[in-house]
Design a protein around this motif. Sequence first.
Motif, PDB file in Angstrom:
ATOM      1  N   LEU A   2      54.534 -47.896 -14.334  1.00  0.00           N
ATOM      2  CA  LEU A   2      53.872 -47.565 -15.600  1.00  0.00           C
ATOM      3  C   LEU A   2      54.860 -47.083 -16.651  1.00  0.00           C
ATOM      4  O   LEU A   2      54.500 -46.936 -17.818  1.00  0.00           O
ATOM      5  N   PRO A  45      59.069 -51.898 -17.788  1.00  0.00           N
ATOM      6  CA  PRO A  45      58.767 -53.218 -17.233  1.00  0.00           C
ATOM      7  C   PRO A  45      59.593 -53.497 -16.001  1.00  0.00           C
ATOM      8  O   PRO A  45      60.576 -52.805 -15.696  1.00  0.00           O
ATOM      9  N   ARG A  56      58.766 -58.251 -25.459  1.00  0.00           N
ATOM     10  CA  ARG A  56      58.770 -57.081 -24.583  1.00  0.00           C
ATOM     11  C   ARG A  56      60.118 -56.367 -24.630  1.00  0.00           C
ATOM     12  O   ARG A  56      60.185 -55.144 -24.701  1.00  0.00           O
ATOM     13  N   PHE A  78      52.349 -54.322 -22.592  1.00  0.00           N
ATOM     14  CA  PHE A  78      51.667 -53.601 -21.517  1.00  0.00           C
ATOM     15  C   PHE A  78      50.650 -54.458 -20.769  1.00  0.00           C
ATOM     16  O   PHE A  78      50.059 -53.992 -19.801  1.00  0.00           O
ATOM     17  N   ASP A 108      53.365 -57.090 -14.381  1.00  0.00           N
ATOM     18  CA  ASP A 108      54.034 -55.942 -13.765  1.00  0.00           C
ATOM     19  C   ASP A 108      53.342 -54.635 -14.134  1.00  0.00           C
ATOM     20  O   ASP A 108      53.158 -53.756 -13.285  1.00  0.00           O
ATOM     21  N   PHE A 109      52.908 -54.503 -15.386  1.00  0.00           N
ATOM     22  CA  PHE A 109      52.228 -53.274 -15.788  1.00  0.00           C
ATOM     23  C   PHE A 109      50.813 -53.202 -15.227  1.00  0.00           C
ATOM     24  O   PHE A 109      50.373 -52.141 -14.765  1.00  0.00           O
ATOM     25  N   THR A 143      49.907 -44.714 -23.512  1.00  0.00           N
ATOM     26  CA  THR A 143      50.151 -46.080 -23.990  1.00  0.00           C
ATOM     27  C   THR A 143      49.885 -46.194 -25.475  1.00  0.00           C
ATOM     28  O   THR A 143      50.693 -46.741 -26.234  1.00  0.00           O
TER      29      THR A 143
END
Length: 601
Positions: free
Chosen positions: A47, A50, A155, A377, A381-382, A404
């Motif tokens: 979290l 990345p 990203r 986000f 992966d997130f 976030t």
Amino acid sequence: MTTSETLDLSTSPEHIERLKENMEKVDSLSRKLVEIMSTKKQHHPGLDAPNHELFARAATSYWAEMLQNPAKMMEQQVEFWGKSVLNFAEAQKILAAQEGKEALETSPSDRRFTNPMWEKNPYFNYIKQQYLTNSEIIRMAVEEVADLEPLDRQRLSYFSDQIIHMMAPTNFLPTNPDALEKALETEGQSLIDGLQNLVADLEANNGELVVRLADESAFEIGRNIATTPGEVVYRNRMMELIQYRPTTETVHETPIVLFPPWINKFYILDLKAQNSLIKWVTEQGYTLFVVSWINPNGDYADVGMEEYIEEGFLTAFEKAKEICGVKQVNAIGYCIAGTTLSLTLALMKKRGDKSVKSATLFTALTDFSDQGDFTPFLQNDFVDAIEAEIGEDGILPSYIMARTFSYLRSNDLVYGPAIRSYMMGQTPPAFDLLYWNGDGANLPGKMAVQYLRGLCQGNAFADGGFEVFGETLHLRDVDIPVMAVTCETDHIARWSDCYRGVQQMGGRSKTFIVSQSGHIAGIVNPPSRDKYGHYTNADLKLDAPDWMAGATFNEGSWWPRWESWLKKRSGKQVPAREPGDSGYPALEQAPGSYVRARARS
């Protein structure tokens, strides 16, 4: 007190002694800080950043480019060296200048660097200029990395910017002149107060650092915020239904049912009398019901979008109809509640349920093909890390979503408040909007995953269909009259993305408005303030840029325009209704119990 006076004071023996005493207190608080952090519950590391593969791909591409085109890389390095030397030369120039001589402004305007010492003091000037130079070179390097997909580049750009913001000299005591001056002026008391603020914030959130944005002692729900008179007339495990008291002798026959987002509390629309949409609606002669959502705990782990639709939206419609003795209501949905209202309307179309006469959507996304600022986000992966964090508890803690949102504006909502609270020792301001912003809610794990996987990542509602209760729902199924209100500078639900979803809805009566300002201020924009205007354009066949290019700008709030639209769909005048009836007696006064439950990590 001027800087020179502060420095003169700091050299006195008495001052030095008091400063030493206070530094001993700082040491004691530091040990307390370590104790708290040692017991902190760890969240999933995914979290925080990345997958390392993104940075590995970028580094590999950068290395390959250097081998393929070394001249270009050397050119960048020489430019960096040159700017660094010029920064040092400028610092020497300031040092050699006569005392009191004005230094030239050498950097762009930046609220972080308003202290005159950033320009006049060679030490701070050099640090600032070198930071700005480093930031520029990092951004340039990211921009010029070859062989990256657009998504990876977006990203990488976002997370490199976060590193740049984090490493600003203002975020560290030795390189923050405001904090250093305050420490000297207060004989170190500001540092003690700041550490006490930090310890209090950590203790309040089980060791998780959530910067307190507002003075919580200044507000009490039901006393000086969320004070519009009303009654809770129904309650189930998902929501309390509040019916507000009338302020006119007659009201429109068709009531309104308003659904706020369940990520935050409903009282954003009832902060105080001067800007309360809830109060204003009752003053226009409407019966208003507002849903106050439960703040879920582990018992709600298996609650999904289906429960929010069935036990929230559909139940609220039925209870409002029964209490008012009508066959239809008008509905409002804000943010994620607007998204879910659209799903509910599509389901009702499939079922032949005509209980809703019209729908108003506030900043509601329904087409997620472009995820905007949230793109970094919403990758696997997130979202994988979010699923892992939900884990056995079955709940997504409120601070994860709050963090976030905050990092989308990190200088304003993270670092700036942290500096003022922890370095300067200031009490957070008594600001009702920031108090609300910190009063978040947990999310049921099942619902969060459905929303992130199915709607955000899969874009199922706009592309292929979203499965609920055995029905496949499409945007085109939303065919009742709709007014969508969006906000020009909204970084959470961009107006152009909201527009794209409304275009795909199946109704013939669709109205689209873009209010000035952002996700909150553009909606909470009462006519009495006469602050933000709004854009209108009846041609919804245009793409978003052309729609805006041809739009008419209207001075003042959109509220009266919406009320004129709503009035035509609200029926005749009937005697004003007191909250509840014999079948649904008042359970307690507004704002009810559910809204008072605080979420802690």
